[in-house]
Design an enzyme around this catalytic site. Structure first.
Site, PDB file in Angstrom:
ATOM      1  N   ASP A  68       0.852  -1.181   0.000  1.00 20.23           N
ATOM      2  CA  ASP A  68       0.000   0.000   0.000  1.00 20.23           C
ATOM      3  C   ASP A  68       0.891   1.236   0.000  1.00 20.23           C
ATOM      4  O   ASP A  68       2.106   1.137   0.144  1.00 20.23           O
ATOM      5  CB  ASP A  68      -0.971  -0.011   1.179  1.00 20.23           C
ATOM      6  N   LYS A 116     -15.967   6.651  -1.134  1.00 25.31           N
ATOM      7  CA  LYS A 116     -14.834   7.566  -1.332  1.00 25.31           C
ATOM      8  C   LYS A 116     -15.221   9.009  -1.061  1.00 25.31           C
ATOM      9  O   LYS A 116     -14.711   9.933  -1.684  1.00 25.31           O
ATOM     10  CB  LYS A 116     -14.226   7.403  -2.735  1.00 25.31           C
ATOM     11  N   ASP A 151      -2.367  -2.442   7.085  1.00 27.05           N
ATOM     12  CA  ASP A 151      -2.411  -2.062   8.492  1.00 27.05           C
ATOM     13  C   ASP A 151      -3.823  -1.925   9.052  1.00 27.05           C
ATOM     14  O   ASP A 151      -4.007  -1.763  10.244  1.00 27.05           O
ATOM     15  CB  ASP A 151      -1.658  -0.745   8.725  1.00 27.05           C
ATOM     16  N   ASP A 193      -7.809  -4.700   5.585  1.00 25.32           N
ATOM     17  CA  ASP A 193      -6.714  -5.383   4.893  1.00 25.32           C
ATOM     18  C   ASP A 193      -6.586  -6.842   5.313  1.00 25.32           C
ATOM     19  O   ASP A 193      -5.869  -7.612   4.670  1.00 25.32           O
ATOM     20  CB  ASP A 193      -5.378  -4.681   5.177  1.00 25.32           C
TER      21      ASP A 193
END
Length: 1047
Positions: free
Chosen positions: A384, A498, A746, A750
C-alpha cells in the site's frame, strides 16, 4: 438482559477475518483458478430472507406474525438439531501424531521397535548394548518430535470457548404466549423479541423495529459504530444488509421482533467458526522442501533396510555362524540409522530460530518460524502507499477555487497581512465541520502541529489546516464556527463511496430565543466521484457560477497536475437542504441515510485541496534492492491513479516513461493463450513494462486480462481500489506464474488480503486484526525492513542447504559405507549403531551450528527468487556433491584408518574382509575377547576419523564459490567464531565417547592409539584443498562442466 462475556482477542480477530473475507466473496465471487466449488460464500449468497416481503417471510417459515409457532411445530423442528455452534474439530491428535511419527521419525520408530523385538523374544536376555541402542533411538525420537513441535506450534490456532459467543436465553412468542426459553432450544421460524442489551440468539430477519434500533456488530466487523436496524433490505449481501440480526451481535438501543431463519451451525457465526477450524494450517515452502527431502532419503533408507534383512538372512544360511538373529537385525537397523540424518530436523529448527532472532533485531517479527524461508521465495510484493511508501504524515499544501489557485497555502496563511479570498470561509467550514478527526488534548495553547489528534492521516491534515484559523486569523473564527453549528447527521468516509458527508445546522441566539438555520450538506471526497454530482462552483470572490463543461475541464486539469506531483486531491462541496422534507430528530438513521443518498446531487463545488504525503527517504533504495533481488513491487492504493503513479515514479516502482492503460494492454500485450498458469510470467529478457489500473477497471477484468497483466508487466499501480479488489488482486496474482505473494497492510479491511497472501506483512502501528492476520510484522513500520527479511529468508535456505551438504557425506554416506561392508562383504561392523546415532545427533548438530551463523554470500540478493515448485533444496547437483565428491573422499579415508589399525594388530586386508562366520575364537590365533577389542577400538577410530574429517567438510561448504582465503572464519568480513568453537566442542564429544567409563561399559567404546587422533587432520586438509580446486575452476571457467555441476 444478557451480560456480555469476554471473547479472547484471538477469537475476535479470527471472526473478523473470516467475516470480512466472506462478505467480500459474497459481493465479488472469486474467479481465479484457485477458486473451488466448495467456497462457503456460495451458500451465503443463496440466503434470500432479507430480500423477501414481510408477508412472504411468515409464509416461507410457516410462522404467525402474532401467535408465532405452535408447540407441535416446535417439537417437529427441534428434531433437526439444537441451536448450538459445534466447536471446530480438534486437530491436536493429528498434530501430535505428526510430530511423533512425521519426517524421519517413522524410520526411527521402525528401528526402535525392531530393536525391542530383538531384545528378548528373539534372543533371551540381551546385552546392555541392545538396550542402550533402543534408549538412544527413543531419545532421538523425543528430541526430533520436540523440535518439530517448536517449529510448528504457532502455525495453527483453533478458537476456544465458543459458548461465549452464544446467548443463554431468548424471549419467544409461541402459541400466542410470550415465553423465555433456553437459546439452545430455539428453532427456525421462532418469533423472537429483542430489547436493549440482548445478545441475538440466532440469525433473524427483522419484521418489526423501533425507530431507534441499533446493533453492535463489532464482533463481526471490527467497527465500533452501532449499525441501525431496519425492516427493508439495504443490500443484496446478507452479511451487509441492515434488516438482518446476526447471531452473537448485541442490541445497544431500541427493540425489535424477528423471525429465526437459521440456527446453530447454519448461522453466519456457525459458518465462520467452521471455516476457522478448517483452514488454519498452511504448509510453508521450507516444510514442503523438508518433506520432499524426507521422502527421498527415507525411501532409500527403507529400501536398503529391506535389502539388508534379505541379504543377512541368506548369508546366515550360507555362513551359519556369521550372525545371530539379533545381530542381523541390529545391523539392518544400521541401514536406517546410517542413511537417515537424524540431526537434520534439530538443525532446521535451530537455524530458523537463529534467523528469527536476527530478524527481531532488525524490527521484523515473524510469527511462524516456517514462514521465514518463504520470504526468500517472494516474487511479488503488493504494497500500500500511505504510511508504507510515504511518511504517513500528511500536510495540506494547495488550495484552489474555480478561478484561483494557491500552491503554497501554508506560506500564505503565515503572512498575516496577506489578503484572504471570500470563498475561504466556506472551504474552512467544510474542512472543519466535515471531518472525522478530533483533537485528543485540551491544551489549546500548544502549537497545532504538536497537538495529538485521533483520526486518519487525511482528516488530520485537513483539521490542522482548519485549526490555523482558530485565532480569528484573516477574519475567520473557527472556534465560533464549531460552537454555533449542530451536527445533525454524518456518513463517515469509506473505501466504496470515497467521500464523507455531514449535515450541519447553524444556531444562534436572537434576543432570548434560539433560532436555527436551514440544514446544510457538507461533502468532501474524491474529485472524480464528486465532480459529476456538482451543478455549480464557487469563484475565489464568493460568486457562484454554473459548473459546466469548461469549468469541469479546468478543475480536472488542475486535479491531474496536482496528482502528477504526488498530491492527494480532494473536492469540497456543499448544498443547502432547504426544502428537503425530513425531521432529523424523529426520522430513523436509516431513513436519513437513504434520503441523503438521494439528495447527493446539484451540489456546489467550493474548492479543491491538495494534500502531500512525501515518500520516505529510504524507500527508493529499498525498492531498488527488492527489484534487484528479482521481486516485482506493485502498488495498491485508494488514491487517484495519477497520484499513485507519481509516488510510484518517485520511489522507483515505475521506471518507464510510458505507462499503459487497460486499453493499451488489450491491444498490445501478449495474451498467453493456452499457456499453463505456471508459465504466465514476464520474460526475464524483456524490457520493463508499466501499467496503471483503476478500481473500475478491476471490476471488469476477465481471466485473459489477468493473464496479460500478471504475465507481461513488471511495474503495476492499482488505484482507487477497495478492500474487495485488493483481495481479488492477491488471489489472481497467486494463481499465476508460481508467484509467492507478499502483501502489506495495516487496517481491519486489509485482513482478508493479508491472510490470503503467502506472506501477510502488517505494520507495527496497524490494527490488531491486521497483525493477527499477518505472518510478519514490521515493528518500525518501515518498508526498508522487507529487503532485510528477504535476505534473511534466502540466507536460511542457503544455510540449510549448507547444513545438509555438511551432514550428508559423513552422517549418511560414510556411515552407510560401514554398514555396507558388514552386510554385503562379511566384515565386522566398522562403526557401531551407537556411534552412528551419536555422531548424527551430537557431533553433526554441534558442527552445524556455525553454518547457521554464516553471513549472506555476496550474490545472494542478485539471484532470482527461488521457485518453490522447481528450485528444490535437493537436486542432482546436491547429491553429486555429497556422493560423488565430498563423500567419495570421506568414506575411503575413514575405512583406511580401520584397515590400518587392523594391520597394526596383525590382520591384513583379506583377514578382515569377506570373513563372515570365521570371526570366532582362535581366528588367526586371537581369542574372541581380543578380536572383540580390536573391533571396539577400530569402531572408535572410524568415528574419530569422521569427526575430524568433518573439519574440512565444514570449511568447504561455508561458501559456494569464494575461496577460504577470502572468507576464513577467524578474521575479515566473513569471520565466524562459531566455527572454531564448534570444532572444539565436537572434539570434546569424541573424547567423552571414547574415554567415558559408563559409555565404554554400555556401548563398548574403547581408547584409541594417539596417532589416530592426528592422522584425520590430514584428510580434512585434503578435502578442503580438493574443494578449493573445484571452486577455483568454477570461478575461472564459469561455463565449464565443473561449473555446471557446482551446487
Amino acid at each position: 438482559m444478557v451480560v456480555p462475556r469476554q471473547v479472547s482477542f484471538e477469537q475476535h480477530a479470527n471472526i473478523l477475518m473470516e467475516y470480512r473475507t466472506l462478505s467480500i466473496h459474497v459481493d465479488d465471487p472469486p474467479t481465479s483458478s484457485s477458486h473451488t466449488a466448495a467456497d462457503p460464500s456460495d451458500d451465503i449468497r443463496q440466503i434470500d430472507a432479507h430480500t423477501m416481503d414481510i408477508d412472504l417471510v411468515f409464509h416461507h417459515y410457516s410462522t404467525h406474525p402474532r401467535l408465532g409457532l405452535e408447540s407441535a411445530a416446535v417439537v417437529r423442528r427441534s428434531m433437526h438439531g439444537k441451536n448450538i455452534i459445534s466447536p471446530p474439530p480438534s486437530q491436536y491428535w493429528k498434530k501430535v501424531l505428526n510430530y511423533i511419527f512425521g519426517g524421519f521419525n517413522f524410520l526411527m520408530w521402525i528401528a526402535f521397535i525392531v530393536t525391542i523385538l530383538s531384545y528378548k523374544p528373539l534372543n533371551g536376555t540381551p546385552p546392555n548394548f541392545i538396550l542402550g541402542v533402543a534408549i538412544l533411538l527413543l531419545l532421538v525420537i523425543i528430541i526430533s518430535s520436540t523440535f518439530y513441535a517448536v517449529v510448528d506450534w504457532n502455525a495453527s490456532r483453533v478458537m476456544k470457548s465458543i459458548n461465549n459467543l452464544i446467548a443463554e436465553e431468548a424471549v419467544v412468542i409461541r402459541d400466542g404466549q410470550r415465553q423465555t426459553v433456553p437459546a439452545a432450544n430455539i428453532v427456525v421460524g421462532d418469533l423472537i423479541l429483542l430489547s436493549m442489551g440482548d445478545r441475538v440468539p440466532a440469525d433473524m430477519r427483522m419484521v418489526q423495529v423501533s425507530s431507534d434500533l441499533k446493533f453492535d456488530r463489532s464482533l463481526l466487523t471490527g467497527e465500533s459504530d452501532p449499525v441501525p436496524g431496519v425492516i427493508n433490505s439495504t443490500s443484496q449481501n446478507a452479511l451487509e444488509t441492515r434488516n438482518m440480526a446476526l447471531m452473537s451481535t448485541f442490541v445497544v438501543q431500541g427493540a425489535c421482533t424477528g423471525v429465526v431463519i437459521a440456527i446453530g451451525d447454519k448461522t453466519i457465526m456457525g459458518r465462520i467458526i467452521a471455516m476457522s477450524g478448517e483452514t488454519k494450517f498452511k504448509i510453508t515452502t521450507i516444510q514442503k522442501e523438508l518433506w520432499f527431502f524426507t521422502k527421498i532419503v527415507s525411501s532409500y533408507a527403507f529400501t536398503l533396510f529391506i535389502i539388508s534383512i534379505i541379504v543377512t538372512s541368506w548369508l546366515r544360511r550360507k555362513y551359519p555362524g556369521f550372525e545371530t538373529i539379533t545381530g542381523a537385525i541390529i545391523i539392518s537397523i544400521g541401514c536406517i540409522t546410517a542413511f537417515v540424518p537424524q540431526g537434520l530436523p534439530i538443525c532446521v529448527a535451530l537455524s530458523l530460530t537463529i534467523i528469527a532472532r536476527r530478524m527481531a533485531k532488525q524490527n521484523v517479527l515473524v510469527k511462524n518460524l516456517g514462514t521465514i524461508e518463504t520470504l526468500g521465495c517472494m516474487s511479488v510484493l503488493c504494497s500500500d502507499k500511505t504510511g508504507t511508501l510515504t511518511v504517513g504524515k500528511m500536510s495540506l499544501e494547495s488550495v484552489a477555487f474555480l478561478d484561483r489557485c494557491i500552491l503554497d497555502i501554508r506560506s500564505d496563511l503565515a503572512n498575516q497581512s496577506a489578503s484572504i479570498h471570500a470563498s475561504m470561509k466556506s472551504l474552512v467550514e467544510i474542512a472543519r465541520l466535515c471531518n472525522g478527526a478530533s483533537f485528543l488534548d485540551t491544551e489549546e495553547s500548544a502549537p497545532i502541529d504538536q497537538r495529538a489528534i485521533k483520526g486518519d492521516a487525511t482528516d488530520t491534515a485537513i483539521l490542522r489546516f482548519a485549526e490555523v484559523f482558530a485565532d480569528k486569523r484573516h477574519g475567520i473564527d473557527v472556534a465560533t464556527m464549531v460552537e454555533s453549528h449542530d451536527k445533525l447527521f454524518e456518513i463517515p468516509f469509506n473505501s466504496k463511496n470515497k467521500w464523507m458527508l455531514t449535515i450541519i445546522r447553524e444556531r444562534k441566539v436572537v434576543g432570548e430565543k434560539m433560532q436555527f438555520g436551514k440544514p446544510l450538506m457538507l461533502v468532501k471526497g474524491a474529485p472524480d466521484v464528486l465532480f459529476p454530482l456538482c451543478s455549480a462552483a464557487l469563484n475565489a470572490d464568493g460568486s457562484v457560477v454554473p459548473f459546466g463543461s469548461h469549468a469541469f475541464r479546468r478543475v480536472s486539469v488542475l486535479q491531474s497536475e496536482w496528482s502528477n506531483e504526488g498530491q492527494r486531491v480532494l473536492a469540497l462541496c456543499k448544498r443547502s437542504l432547504d426544502g428537503v422534507n425530513i425531521d432529523f430528530n424523529l426520522a430513523s438513521a436509516n431513513d436519513v441515510e437513504e434520503m441523503m443518498y438521494s439528495q447527493l446531487r446539484n451540489m456546489t463545488l467550493v474548492g479543491l485541496i491538495g494534500i502531500k504525503d512525501p515518500p520516505r527517504a529510504d524507500v527508493e533504495e529499498a525498492i531498488q534492492v527488492i527489484r534487484k533481488a528479482g521481486c516485482r513491487v506493485f502498488m495498491i492504493t485508494g488514491d487517484h491513479q495519477l497520484t499513485g503513479v507519481a509516488i510510484a515514479k518517485q520511489v522507483g516502482i515505475i521506471t518507464t516513461e510510458h505507462v499503459d492503460s487497460l486499453t493499451d494492454m488489450r491491444s498490445s500485450a501478449y495474451a498467453f493463450v493456452g499457456e499453463k498458469p505456471a508459465a504466465i510470467k514476464p520474460d526475464g529478457n524483456s524490457p520493463e513494462r508499466a501499467i496503471v489500473l483503476a478500481g473500475e477497471d478491476i471490476e471488469n477484468l476477465k481471466q485473459d486480462d489477468w493473464n496479460m497483466i500478471v504475465g507481461n508487466y513488471t511495474e503495476i499501480v492499482f488505484s482507487r481500489t477497495t478492500p474487495e479488489q485488493k483481495l481479488r488482486i492477491v488471489e489472481e496474482i497467486k494463481a499465476r506464474g508460481d508467484n509467492i505473494v507478499a502483501v502489506t497492510g495495516d487496517g481491519v479491511n486489509d485482513a482478508p488480503a493479508l491472510k490470503a497472501s503467502h506472506i501477510g506483512v502488517a505494520m507495527g502501528g496497524g490494527s490488531d486484526v491486521a497483525k493477527e492476520a499477518a505472518a510478519m510484522i514490521l515493528l518500525d513500520n518501515k518498508l526498508t525492513s522487507i529487503p532485510v527479511a528477504i535476505e534473511l529468508g534466502r540466507l536460511v535456505f542457503d544455510n540449510l542447504k549448507k547444513v545438509a551438504l555438511y551432514v550428508m557425506p559423513a552422517g549418511t554416506y560414510t556411515e552407510f559405507a560401514a554398514v555396507f561392508t558388514n552386510v554385503f562383504l562379511g566384515m565386522q561392523l566398522p562403526l557401531s549403531s551407537y556411534l552412528q546415532v551419536c555422531f548424527s545427533i551430537t557431533n553433526d548438530v554441534v558442527m552445524s551450528i556455525p553454518l547457521m551463523f554464516e553471513q549472506p554470500e555476496i550474490d545472494l540478493m542478485q539471484r532470482k527468487p527461488r521457485n518453490p515448485r522447481t528450485g528444490r533444496l535437493t537436486n542432482w547437483k546436491f547429491f553429486f556433491q555429497i556422493y560423488l565428491f565430498i563423500g567419495l573422499m570421506m568414506w575411503p579415508c575413514a575405512m583406511s584408518m580401520w584397515f590400518l589399525y587392523m594391520k597394526q594388530q596383525g590382520l591384513g586386508f583379506y583377514d578382515v574382509i569377506l570373513v563372515y562366520q570365521k570371526w570366532t575364537d582362535n581366528y588367526k590365533g586371537f581369542t574372541i575377547e581380543q578380536l572383540t577389542h580390536f573391533v571396539n577400538v577400530g569402531q572408535c577410530i572410524y568415528y574419530v576419523t569422521m569427526v575430524f574429517m568433518q573439519y574440512g567438510g565444514l570449511l568447504a561448504v561455508r561458501n559456494r564459490r569464494v575461496s577460504i582465503l577470502q572468507s576464513n572464519p577467524l578474521w575479515g568480513p566473513r569471520r565466524n567464531f562459531a566455527v572454531p568453537l564448534g570444532m572444539i566442542a565436537t572434539a570434546l564429544i569424541a573424547v567423552v565417547n571414547v574415554y567415558g567409563p559408563g559409555l565404554q561399559r554400555v556401548f563398548r567404546t574403547a581408547p584409541i592409539p594417539g596417532m589416530f587422533w592426528g592422522l584425520p587432520f590430514s584428510f580434512a586438509l585434503g578435502i578442503l584443498c580438493m574443494d578449493e580446486a573445484r571452486k577455483l575452476i568454477v570461478r575461472t571457467y564459469p561455463k565449464s562442466i565443473i561449473a555446471k555441476m557446482a551446487w
